[in-house]
Design a protein around this motif. Structure first.
Motif, short mmCIF file in Angstrom:
data_model
loop_
_atom_site.label_atom_id
_atom_site.label_comp_id
_atom_site.label_asym_id
_atom_site.label_seq_id
_atom_site.Cartn_x
_atom_site.Cartn_y
_atom_site.Cartn_z
N VAL A 56 0.86 -1.19 -0.03
CA VAL A 56 0.02 -0.05 0.01
C VAL A 56 0.92 1.25 -0.14
O VAL A 56 0.60 2.33 -0.73
CB VAL A 56 -1.03 0.08 1.07
CG1 VAL A 56 -1.61 1.34 1.46
CG2 VAL A 56 -1.79 -1.14 1.04
N GLU A 57 1.78 1.21 0.76
CA GLU A 57 2.67 2.64 0.87
C GLU A 57 3.53 2.70 -0.49
O GLU A 57 3.61 3.76 -0.91
CB GLU A 57 3.73 2.41 2.03
CG GLU A 57 4.62 3.54 2.27
CD GLU A 57 5.56 3.51 3.55
OE1 GLU A 57 5.96 4.50 4.01
OE2 GLU A 57 5.52 2.42 3.82
N GLY A 112 -11.32 0.99 12.15
CA GLY A 112 -12.66 1.30 11.63
C GLY A 112 -12.70 0.70 10.28
O GLY A 112 -11.86 0.31 9.40
N GLY A 113 -14.18 0.39 9.87
CA GLY A 113 -14.36 -0.04 8.63
C GLY A 113 -14.52 -1.60 8.60
O GLY A 113 -13.68 -2.30 8.60
N ALA A 114 -15.79 -2.05 8.54
CA ALA A 114 -16.23 -3.38 8.97
C ALA A 114 -16.06 -4.14 7.58
O ALA A 114 -15.79 -5.32 7.54
CB ALA A 114 -17.51 -3.59 9.39
N THR A 115 -16.33 -3.39 6.29
CA THR A 115 -16.18 -4.13 5.07
C THR A 115 -14.99 -3.59 4.09
O THR A 115 -14.95 -4.25 3.14
CB THR A 115 -17.54 -3.88 4.47
OG1 THR A 115 -17.88 -2.51 4.33
CG2 THR A 115 -18.90 -4.59 5.15
N GLN A 116 -14.41 -2.45 4.46
CA GLN A 116 -13.41 -2.02 3.58
C GLN A 116 -12.15 -1.73 4.38
O GLN A 116 -12.19 -1.82 5.57
CB GLN A 116 -13.83 -0.70 3.01
CG GLN A 116 -15.26 -0.47 2.20
CD GLN A 116 -15.52 -1.70 1.24
OE1 GLN A 116 -14.31 -2.24 0.73
NE2 GLN A 116 -16.46 -1.82 0.61
N GLU A 117 -10.88 -1.76 3.73
CA GLU A 117 -9.64 -1.38 4.32
C GLU A 117 -9.93 0.52 4.75
O GLU A 117 -10.37 1.07 3.56
CB GLU A 117 -8.39 -1.69 3.62
CG GLU A 117 -8.37 -3.15 3.48
CD GLU A 117 -6.99 -3.54 2.67
OE1 GLU A 117 -6.14 -2.57 2.39
OE2 GLU A 117 -7.16 -4.62 2.37
N GLY A 161 -2.33 0.59 -9.63
CA GLY A 161 -1.70 -0.70 -8.96
C GLY A 161 -2.16 -0.94 -7.42
O GLY A 161 -1.60 -1.72 -6.74
N LEU A 162 -3.14 -0.26 -6.88
CA LEU A 162 -3.75 -0.48 -5.50
C LEU A 162 -5.13 -1.13 -5.48
O LEU A 162 -5.70 -1.25 -4.39
CB LEU A 162 -3.75 0.90 -4.98
CG LEU A 162 -2.33 1.61 -4.57
CD1 LEU A 162 -2.58 2.93 -3.88
CD2 LEU A 162 -1.90 0.57 -3.13
N GLY A 163 -5.64 -1.36 -6.81
CA GLY A 163 -6.95 -2.04 -6.51
C GLY A 163 -7.92 -1.10 -6.66
O GLY A 163 -7.92 0.02 -7.18
N ALA A 185 -10.90 -1.70 -1.18
CA ALA A 185 -11.60 -2.79 -1.15
C ALA A 185 -10.65 -3.91 -0.48
O ALA A 185 -9.29 -3.88 -0.41
CB ALA A 185 -11.77 -3.46 -2.43
N PRO A 186 -11.23 -4.82 0.29
CA PRO A 186 -10.32 -5.87 0.95
C PRO A 186 -9.29 -6.57 0.17
O PRO A 186 -9.68 -7.01 -0.93
CB PRO A 186 -11.41 -6.87 1.70
CG PRO A 186 -12.60 -6.13 1.93
CD PRO A 186 -12.54 -5.12 0.62
N GLY A 187 -8.06 -6.41 0.37
CA GLY A 187 -6.92 -6.68 -0.51
C GLY A 187 -6.62 -5.93 -1.83
O GLY A 187 -6.05 -6.46 -2.69
N GLY A 188 -7.52 -5.11 -1.97
CA GLY A 188 -7.34 -4.20 -3.11
C GLY A 188 -8.66 -4.64 -4.13
O GLY A 188 -9.06 -3.96 -4.87
N THR A 189 -8.89 -5.88 -4.18
CA THR A 189 -9.93 -6.28 -5.13
C THR A 189 -10.96 -7.16 -4.80
O THR A 189 -11.99 -7.49 -5.47
CB THR A 189 -8.79 -7.38 -6.19
OG1 THR A 189 -8.40 -8.49 -5.24
CG2 THR A 189 -8.01 -6.71 -6.69
#
Length: 333
Positions: A11-12, A37-42, A104-106, A63-67
């Motif tokens: 991510v960085e 915070g964020g139950a469904t997203q990063e 490239g981050l999803g 999005a979780p994992g980017g995808t």
């Protein structure tokens, strides 16, 4: 999802690559941290460094994992909704950049960081927010009235459903759980028997406007968060949802989020919308919101026994019984 060192590095590195898309004067990023915070997203917070030595804080909502695809509008549409909300005077974080495949981050977007409190328990109890709580219910009403002015026609991809259809959706979700609950059966029958007609003017509904999805400061409401459940329907749905008992964080005597009274919420809405609200219809949406949350809680039992055996999921499942008590009180009132 647990934060791994490799995830943070990825991510960085990606944020370094797109820093100039966020701020043309950017020279890089620093201070990256994954927020709880964020139950469904990063949710990631980071700073943009500039050649002048200045740094500004931003949030990456990804999005979780980017995808991984989750339920809801989709992050790109969520960003569009926030931009549309800003146009009608709804306080939201400024969207700085929507991710593209080339980044490239999803999937996700970057928004400016807004300082404030989002934890519901602190919002209803903290001394430094005491003054804000005095007018917060009225302010929420004003904000929802402005939010419902967003042209729904601009978002044809959003789902639409009449009140009776939503009741049937909850009935099916409840029947998919493993335990029969007579109170749920009673509530669903009451909702079906008393369902209001489809709204004359369907509106864009936030879908999760409640204490816990609002950024609050000593001066009041600073940002409306989490637009992933937006849809088109009856605007009163949002008014009923913020009054669900589970969002009061122990202050059950204050129906609006544990910080205000219902009449203040409705008065704020009516001041901006210049329409008189049907109190009985608002009550119906409170009952609907409660069965909706109850169904979510009941469904969490299977999730906990399956692929999501987290403490959060177990705690949500445990709260099913609370919604049964709330439903009986609401139907009897």
């Amino acid at each position: 999802m647990a934060l791994t060192e490799s995830t943070g590095v990825t991510v960085e590195a990606g944020l370094h690559r797109i820093a100039e898309k966020i701020d043309r004067a950017a020279t890089g990023v620093s201070g990256l941290e994954r927020l709880s915070g964020g139950a469904t997203q990063e949710i990631w917070r980071f700073d943009i460094e500039t050649s002048g030595g200045k740094s500004d804080s931003y949030i990456l909502r990804r999005a979780p994992g980017g995808t991984r695809v989750t339920q809801g509008t989709g992050l790109e549409l969520e960003a569009e909704l926030m931009e549309a909300a800003a146009q009608v005077g709804v306080p939201v974080a400024e969207v700085a950049h929507v991710l593209t495949p080339a980044d490239g981050l999803g999937r996700g977007f970057v928004m400016r960081f807004v300082e404030g409190e989002t934890l519901g328990g602190r919002i209803v109890k903290s001394d430094h927010l005491r003054a804000a709580r005095q007018t917060l219910a009225f302010e929420c009403g004003e904000t929802l009235a402005r939010l419902h002015q967003i042209p729904a026609a601009d978002f044809p991809a959003l789902t639409r459903a009449a009140p009776a259809e939503l009741v049937e959706k909850q009935r099916l979700a409840y029947r998919g759980t493993s335990i029969r609950r007579p109170v749920f059966d009673l509530a669903l029958r009451w909702l079906a028997d008393n369902a209001p007609p489809p709204p004359a003017r369907p509106a864009l509904v936030h879908g999760d406007f409640r204490n816990g999805n609002l950024m609050i400061g000593p001066d009041g409401l600073r940002a409306v968060l989490d637009w992933e459940l937006a849809h088109v329907g009856d605007p009163l749905e949002d008014l009923g949802w913020i009054c669900v008992n589970s969002w009061r964080f122990g202050r059950i005597e204050l129906p609006v989020g544990g910080f205000g009274m219902l009449e203040d919420l409705l008065s704020g809405y009516e001041r901006v919308s210049r329409t008189r609200l049907d109190r009985a219809a608002v009550h119906w949406w409170q009952v609907y919101g409660t069965i909706r949350w109850g169904t979510i809680c009941a469904s969490s039992i299977a999730a906990f026994r399956g692929e999501d055996a987290t403490m959060e999921r177990a705690m949500i499942a445990r709260r099913t019984s609370e919604t049964e008590i709330d439903l009986l009180r609401l139907i009897a009132s």
